[in-house]
Design an enzyme around this catalytic site. Structure first.
Site, PDB file in Angstrom:
ATOM      1  N   HIS A  13       0.871  -1.189   0.000  1.00  0.00           N
ATOM      2  CA  HIS A  13       0.000   0.000   0.000  1.00  0.00           C
ATOM      3  C   HIS A  13       0.898   1.227   0.000  1.00  0.00           C
ATOM      4  O   HIS A  13       1.396   1.643   1.040  1.00  0.00           O
ATOM      5  CB  HIS A  13      -0.915   0.009   1.228  1.00  0.00           C
ATOM      6  N   HIS A  15       1.678   5.276  -1.625  1.00  0.00           N
ATOM      7  CA  HIS A  15       1.316   6.482  -2.379  1.00  0.00           C
ATOM      8  C   HIS A  15       2.586   7.083  -2.973  1.00  0.00           C
ATOM      9  O   HIS A  15       3.480   7.496  -2.232  1.00  0.00           O
ATOM     10  CB  HIS A  15       0.655   7.515  -1.465  1.00  0.00           C
ATOM     11  N   LYS A  95      -8.697  -0.198  -6.103  1.00  0.00           N
ATOM     12  CA  LYS A  95      -8.760   0.410  -4.769  1.00  0.00           C
ATOM     13  C   LYS A  95     -10.060   1.189  -4.604  1.00  0.00           C
ATOM     14  O   LYS A  95     -10.340   2.107  -5.385  1.00  0.00           O
ATOM     15  CB  LYS A  95      -7.582   1.367  -4.575  1.00  0.00           C
ATOM     16  N   HIS A 134     -10.358   1.224   1.457  1.00  0.00           N
ATOM     17  CA  HIS A 134     -10.163   2.170   2.565  1.00  0.00           C
ATOM     18  C   HIS A 134     -11.434   2.084   3.404  1.00  0.00           C
ATOM     19  O   HIS A 134     -12.452   2.667   3.038  1.00  0.00           O
ATOM     20  CB  HIS A 134      -9.935   3.596   2.044  1.00  0.00           C
ATOM     21  N   HIS A 168      -4.717  -0.843   5.571  1.00  0.00           N
ATOM     22  CA  HIS A 168      -4.215  -0.086   6.747  1.00  0.00           C
ATOM     23  C   HIS A 168      -5.164  -0.193   7.944  1.00  0.00           C
ATOM     24  O   HIS A 168      -5.663   0.821   8.426  1.00  0.00           O
ATOM     25  CB  HIS A 168      -3.933   1.372   6.400  1.00  0.00           C
ATOM     26  N   ASP A 240       1.310   2.481   3.517  1.00  0.00           N
ATOM     27  CA  ASP A 240       0.465   3.676   3.379  1.00  0.00           C
ATOM     28  C   ASP A 240       1.311   4.937   3.495  1.00  0.00           C
ATOM     29  O   ASP A 240       0.828   5.982   3.929  1.00  0.00           O
ATOM     30  CB  ASP A 240      -0.678   3.686   4.401  1.00  0.00           C
TER      31      ASP A 240
END
Lengths: 335, 335
Positions: A13, A15, A95, A134, A168, A240
């Protein structure tokens, strides 16, 4: 000197953002990880095959000399089966964001109407495309994840062949869900193995510890540690890691996100060693993810050594977790 | 235009600080309040008769033209009876801080050993000096106040003639304590009638909503509203208005405290009107406190009017709650 070797570490995960931020931070993950699931919440989000291909190309351009696989994802919308068939070879997961739940999640799902989602989720099941979620409602900040459990149940029951990744996770409630449904899995960040709400607002207000989902109660931390340290087979490491420029984090109304990519493996060694569970770290940071996703990352060997390491004050203009603090492990070599 | 008149408003929990900050902010409270209980947590804290007299003089020097009574307090330590007899005419209460619980609380009480505190608390009972308490343990941030209830019980039972004020209560647990012991009272801030943790870290991170005790859960807010709006006779308004310079609030590791003094009455009118309880506001902001403390403030009449009022971006270099936002009531006149 005590060392610990990890093979093909995976960040399930991540970004990476875009533009200058991408150029600055992607090499940090590419250095120590074999691959990472790349979040699609750009502005606008990644929703077409063309988006996926071009974003992957931009990522690869930043890391020409590393063995690093960006496992691409789409931003969840109700896609038809023909479209999914056309993209399945270019993505690893889709996602799902509830609309407005976190950074760049506008346009996400605003109501979990199973019938409206059925075509997409059944096609994903057939094509074996995992759904990364999420999992937060729009409720009270400490309850958002726990409240979302009923939606995970709804999804898990209605789509028993869909792999659903609770991303997460931060609560005992989510940990308790893991063994209730065969098709539920989870990622856990390193910061949620270290922080509680006390570290965010218990003393001073600490923007670099502020993220979504927010760090929860001590008993939640304990529950996360219990499954991470045992490398529960349905649990994977996903950082994350979410970079924001320093001025966006250290100002009034700071953005959510903790930046950990370049220090995640070091911190994980420290945590797992502290609990005498270093032997389980390989499964947590790679083997479980390989099994769950059915992926075979390129070979990479990361040797970590136990020695004091001062976390840099920043990486370009991004402040990492524990900036300027000494942690107990460092990367010795990567091959 | 709709108006509402308040007589002799009292702020039963106020931080005026010292030096330039005192000069800048004391006039704001002195303008609209008849008097206020002045917190003693200066650096170093107010612990002697001389400290009290000099601090009061410095306060009065900033407000030469207003009718305003600073009800002075001492910082709790174990004082002997002779000392308390020598200061009783110059103080209105003694404020107890657990060591390190909040801004400038170092040197507060580190263990609640009733026998060690007995001489002081019995003397205070005899001299009718109320004990104001910052009621938080060193536990998990959301539990600190609820965990402190056992200490309130210990104090209330052992010193039945001591007036104990649970300061700035934020939880249903504290509300539920009010009627359990005759000698327990409470102050409630205006920001705790407006905010929950969602307003602190539920969206972005909001430093100007960050205080100790931290704003809690929606059900806690409801419990606070229930006793405030009814003007429960054991409950008083105390702003806990706590100014920090803008740069201290809007930086990494921001200090705890919400600055509300100049807009507190306006916001209270808005809240009480919203629930159709304006008739109870007089008791909440003055009459209850007069009864509980046995004080007779100087006459002051504050007329508020219902009209849009934009909260200033700052008062000198202090940013108030709702800076730049429009609220529904304004002060029309003060006599």
């Amino acid at each position: 000197m005590k060392t610990h070797t990890l093979l093909m570490p995976l960040d399930m995960h991540l970004h990476l953002r875009d533009g200058v931020m991408l150029e600055n931070i992607a090499p940090l993950s590419a250095y120590s990880f074999s691959g990472a699931i790349i979040m699609p919440n750009l502005v606008p989000p990644v929703t077409t095959l063309d988006d996926v291909k071009k974003y992957k190309k931009r990522i690869m351009a930043t890391v020409p000399n590393d063995y690093f696989e960006p496992y691409m994802t789409l931003f969840y919308k109700n896609y038809d089966k023909a479209f999914l068939e056309s993209v399945v070879d270019n993505i690893t997961a889709i996602k799902l964001y509830p609309d407005g739940a976190t950074t760049n999640s506008d346009g996400g799902v605003s109501s979990f109407d199973i019938e409206e989602m059925r075509e997409t989720l059944e096609a994903m099941s057939e094509l074996d495309i995992p759904l990364c979620v999420h999992g937060e409602t729009a409720g009270f900040v400490m309850d958002r994840e726990a409240e979302f459990m009923s939606i995970y149940e709804l999804l898990a029951k209605n789509f028993p062949n869909l792999k659903i990744i609770m991303e997460h996770i931060t609560t005992k409630a989510a940990v308790d869900m893991l063994d209730k449904y065969d098709n539920l899995y989870a990622t856990i960040t390193v910061h949620h193995l270290l922080l509680t709400l006390d570290d965010v607002v218990g003393g001073m207000m600490m923007p670099h510890h502020f993220c979504k989902p927010i760090a929860k109660r001590p008993e939640d931390l304990d529950a996360l540690l219990s499954v991470a340290l045992e490398a529960h087979p349905k649990v994977m490491f996903g950082s994350d890691s979410a970079p924001h420029p320093k001025n966006k984090k250290e100002s009034c109304g700071c953005a959510a996100g903790v930046f950990t990519a370049p220090i995640a493996l070091q911190l994980l060694c420290e945590i797992f060693e502290q609990y005498d569970k270093l032997d389980n770290l390989q499964a947590f940071v790679s083997d479980n993810a390989q099994s769950i996703y059915g992926i075979c990352p390129e070979f990479k060997e990361v040797v970590l050594e136990k020695r004091p390491f001062e976390v840099p004050a920043s990486y370009s203009d991004v402040v990492p977790l524990y900036a300027g603090k000494e942690i107990g492990w460092a990367i010795q070599s990567v091959e």
